[in-house]
Design a protein around this motif. Structure first.
Motif, PDB file in Angstrom:
ATOM      1  N   ALA A  82       0.824  -1.208   0.000  1.00 51.11           N
ATOM      2  CA  ALA A  82       0.000   0.000   0.000  1.00 51.11           C
ATOM      3  C   ALA A  82       0.860   1.261   0.000  1.00 51.11           C
ATOM      4  O   ALA A  82       0.544   2.234  -0.694  1.00 51.11           O
ATOM      5  N   ILE A  83       1.955   1.257   0.749  1.00 50.22           N
ATOM      6  CA  ILE A  83       2.859   2.409   0.766  1.00 50.22           C
ATOM      7  C   ILE A  83       3.484   2.606  -0.618  1.00 50.22           C
ATOM      8  O   ILE A  83       3.514   3.717  -1.148  1.00 50.22           O
ATOM      9  N   VAL A  84       3.963   1.521  -1.221  1.00 50.22           N
ATOM     10  CA  VAL A  84       4.574   1.611  -2.550  1.00 50.22           C
ATOM     11  C   VAL A  84       3.545   2.071  -3.581  1.00 50.22           C
ATOM     12  O   VAL A  84       3.833   2.944  -4.417  1.00 50.22           O
ATOM     13  N   ALA A  85       2.335   1.539  -3.517  1.00 47.60           N
ATOM     14  CA  ALA A  85       1.287   1.940  -4.461  1.00 47.60           C
ATOM     15  C   ALA A  85       0.960   3.423  -4.316  1.00 47.60           C
ATOM     16  O   ALA A  85       0.794   4.128  -5.323  1.00 47.60           O
ATOM     17  N   HIS A  86       0.885   3.917  -3.081  1.00 52.52           N
ATOM     18  CA  HIS A  86       0.601   5.340  -2.866  1.00 52.52           C
ATOM     19  C   HIS A  86       1.716   6.208  -3.456  1.00 52.52           C
ATOM     20  O   HIS A  86       1.451   7.220  -4.111  1.00 52.52           O
ATOM     21  N   ALA A  87       2.960   5.797  -3.249  1.00 52.30           N
ATOM     22  CA  ALA A  87       4.090   6.553  -3.800  1.00 52.30           C
ATOM     23  C   ALA A  87       4.003   6.622  -5.317  1.00 52.30           C
ATOM     24  O   ALA A  87       4.261   7.665  -5.928  1.00 52.30           O
ATOM     25  N   ARG A  88       3.631   5.513  -5.934  1.00 51.85           N
ATOM     26  CA  ARG A  88       3.532   5.474  -7.404  1.00 51.85           C
ATOM     27  C   ARG A  88       2.332   6.259  -7.909  1.00 51.85           C
ATOM     28  O   ARG A  88       2.421   6.910  -8.954  1.00 51.85           O
ATOM     29  N   GLU A  89       1.224   6.197  -7.192  1.00 54.11           N
ATOM     30  CA  GLU A  89       0.021   6.930  -7.613  1.00 54.11           C
ATOM     31  C   GLU A  89       0.246   8.433  -7.593  1.00 54.11           C
ATOM     32  O   GLU A  89      -0.247   9.149  -8.457  1.00 54.11           O
ATOM     33  N   ASP A  90       0.952   8.928  -6.582  1.00 48.65           N
ATOM     34  CA  ASP A  90       1.153  10.372  -6.455  1.00 48.65           C
ATOM     35  C   ASP A  90       2.306  10.895  -7.316  1.00 48.65           C
ATOM     36  O   ASP A  90       2.449  12.098  -7.477  1.00 48.65           O
ATOM     37  N   HIS A  91       3.138   9.999  -7.843  1.00 53.31           N
ATOM     38  CA  HIS A  91       4.253  10.404  -8.709  1.00 53.31           C
ATOM     39  C   HIS A  91       3.701  11.213  -9.882  1.00 53.31           C
ATOM     40  O   HIS A  91       2.694  10.836 -10.439  1.00 53.31           O
ATOM     41  N   PRO A  92       4.227  12.375 -10.242  1.00 54.20           N
ATOM     42  CA  PRO A  92       5.561  12.853  -9.902  1.00 54.20           C
ATOM     43  C   PRO A  92       5.645  13.684  -8.621  1.00 54.20           C
ATOM     44  O   PRO A  92       6.710  14.183  -8.303  1.00 54.20           O
ATOM     45  N   ASP A  93       4.543  13.857  -7.885  1.00 52.36           N
ATOM     46  CA  ASP A  93       4.624  14.548  -6.599  1.00 52.36           C
ATOM     47  C   ASP A  93       5.000  13.543  -5.519  1.00 52.36           C
ATOM     48  O   ASP A  93       4.746  12.347  -5.656  1.00 52.36           O
ATOM     49  N   GLU A  94       5.580  14.034  -4.438  1.00 53.72           N
ATOM     50  CA  GLU A  94       5.900  13.174  -3.309  1.00 53.72           C
ATOM     51  C   GLU A  94       4.603  12.759  -2.612  1.00 53.72           C
ATOM     52  O   GLU A  94       3.694  13.561  -2.436  1.00 53.72           O
ATOM     53  N   ALA A  95       4.556  11.497  -2.217  1.00 56.95           N
ATOM     54  CA  ALA A  95       3.435  10.971  -1.436  1.00 56.95           C
ATOM     55  C   ALA A  95       3.841  10.978   0.034  1.00 56.95           C
ATOM     56  O   ALA A  95       5.033  10.959   0.352  1.00 56.95           O
ATOM     57  N   CYS A  96       2.863  10.979   0.925  1.00 53.49           N
ATOM     58  CA  CYS A  96       3.182  10.931   2.352  1.00 53.49           C
ATOM     59  C   CYS A  96       2.029  10.315   3.122  1.00 53.49           C
ATOM     60  O   CYS A  96       0.885  10.311   2.660  1.00 53.49           O
ATOM     61  N   GLY A  97       2.350   9.792   4.285  1.00 53.56           N
ATOM     62  CA  GLY A  97       1.320   9.203   5.114  1.00 53.56           C
ATOM     63  C   GLY A  97       1.884   8.621   6.391  1.00 53.56           C
ATOM     64  O   GLY A  97       3.076   8.762   6.689  1.00 53.56           O
ATOM     65  N   VAL A  98       1.022   7.946   7.116  1.00 53.73           N
ATOM     66  CA  VAL A  98       1.346   7.387   8.433  1.00 53.73           C
ATOM     67  C   VAL A  98       0.785   5.971   8.494  1.00 53.73           C
ATOM     68  O   VAL A  98      -0.245   5.678   7.892  1.00 53.73           O
ATOM     69  N   VAL A  99       1.472   5.115   9.220  1.00 57.38           N
ATOM     70  CA  VAL A  99       0.911   3.818   9.590  1.00 57.38           C
ATOM     71  C   VAL A  99       0.895   3.793  11.110  1.00 57.38           C
ATOM     72  O   VAL A  99       1.950   3.840  11.749  1.00 57.38           O
ATOM     73  N   ALA A 100      -0.306   3.784  11.657  1.00 59.38           N
ATOM     74  CA  ALA A 100      -0.476   3.819  13.105  1.00 59.38           C
ATOM     75  C   ALA A 100      -0.491   2.401  13.668  1.00 59.38           C
ATOM     76  O   ALA A 100      -0.775   1.436  12.954  1.00 59.38           O
ATOM     77  N   GLY A 101      -0.176   2.316  14.949  1.00 58.31           N
ATOM     78  CA  GLY A 101      -0.232   1.039  15.641  1.00 58.31           C
ATOM     79  C   GLY A 101      -0.491   1.269  17.113  1.00 58.31           C
ATOM     80  O   GLY A 101      -0.385   2.395  17.608  1.00 58.31           O
ATOM     81  N   PRO A 102      -0.839   0.213  17.837  1.00 57.44           N
ATOM     82  CA  PRO A 102      -1.086   0.348  19.270  1.00 57.44           C
ATOM     83  C   PRO A 102       0.128   0.951  19.987  1.00 57.44           C
ATOM     84  O   PRO A 102       1.268   0.609  19.676  1.00 57.44           O
ATOM     85  N   GLU A 103      -0.124   1.849  20.925  1.00 56.03           N
ATOM     86  CA  GLU A 103       0.958   2.501  21.664  1.00 56.03           C
ATOM     87  C   GLU A 103       1.902   1.465  22.255  1.00 56.03           C
ATOM     88  O   GLU A 103       1.470   0.495  22.867  1.00 56.03           O
ATOM     89  N   GLY A 104       3.193   1.685  22.037  1.00 52.74           N
ATOM     90  CA  GLY A 104       4.212   0.834  22.611  1.00 52.74           C
ATOM     91  C   GLY A 104       4.414  -0.506  21.913  1.00 52.74           C
ATOM     92  O   GLY A 104       5.253  -1.288  22.338  1.00 52.74           O
ATOM     93  N   SER A 105       3.675  -0.772  20.841  1.00 52.62           N
ATOM     94  CA  SER A 105       3.750  -2.087  20.185  1.00 52.62           C
ATOM     95  C   SER A 105       4.826  -2.169  19.113  1.00 52.62           C
ATOM     96  O   SER A 105       5.273  -3.255  18.770  1.00 52.62           O
ATOM     97  N   ASP A 106       5.189  -1.023  18.522  1.00 50.44           N
ATOM     98  CA  ASP A 106       6.106  -0.964  17.380  1.00 50.44           C
ATOM     99  C   ASP A 106       5.572  -1.821  16.221  1.00 50.44           C
ATOM    100  O   ASP A 106       6.328  -2.392  15.451  1.00 50.44           O
ATOM    101  N   ARG A 107       4.244  -1.903  16.111  1.00 50.03           N
ATOM    102  CA  ARG A 107       3.618  -2.721  15.071  1.00 50.03           C
ATOM    103  C   ARG A 107       2.740  -1.851  14.179  1.00 50.03           C
ATOM    104  O   ARG A 107       1.677  -1.406  14.601  1.00 50.03           O
ATOM    105  N   PRO A 108       3.167  -1.611  12.929  1.00 50.01           N
ATOM    106  CA  PRO A 108       2.364  -0.793  12.015  1.00 50.01           C
ATOM    107  C   PRO A 108       1.135  -1.564  11.540  1.00 50.01           C
ATOM    108  O   PRO A 108       1.260  -2.593  10.890  1.00 50.01           O
TER     109      PRO A 108
END
Length: 157
Positions: free
Chosen positions: A11-37
């Protein structure tokens, strides 16, 4: 090390390609303290630029309030580089304000809008940025976080 499931990676790679030639950006959230996106949240690049990204301040405020309500934190903060390698620029380093986050960069300089993500070569790198210090980390792509369950799905918001 960043451990990320295949669906979120794609999904991150697809978003980067969809927004090309502009830079894409976003966040992957996860439970606090889990380090799990876990929750993929593509954002709009308010700068709409091929050389710079900027989160819309109102969208970012809503996102942080939503993450707070869900007891989440930003596990991955990602953006793309459209003409250079996937390495943090001085501007990227100066804006890095989440010491626990993995800062993922995807370069679309050679791939642009190509599709066909399965086994596709792409420059996808992860970094920790703390107090202006950049350190690259390994990325492990797993099919699922749950043993014996494949494939996982991405939760879009």
């Amino acid at each position: 090390m960043l451990r990320i499931d295949r669906a979120t990676y794609d999904a991150i790679v697809a978003h980067a390609r969809e927004d090309h030639p502009d830079e894409a950006c976003g966040v992957v959230a996860g439970p606090e303290g889990s380090d799990r996106p876990e929750r993929f949240i593509p954002m709009l690049n308010a700068a709409r630029s091929p050389t710079f990204y900027e989160f819309d301040s109102a969208d970012l405020l809503r996102l942080y309030r939503d993450m707070d309500d869900r007891d989440e934190e930003p596990v991955v903060i990602y953006h793309s580089h459209t003409a250079t390698e996937a390495f943090p620029s001085r501007t990227d380093v100066s804006y890095a304000s989440e010491p626990n986050a993995h800062y993922v960069l995807v370069s679309t300089r050679h791939h642009g809008r190509e599709t066909g993500l399965a086994d596709d070569e792409v420059e996808f790198r992860s970094f920790r940025i703390v107090d202006g210090e950049v350190s690259e980390e390994d990325v492990e792509v797993v099919e699922s976080y749950l043993f014996g369950h494949s494939p996982t799905t991405v939760v879009y918001d």
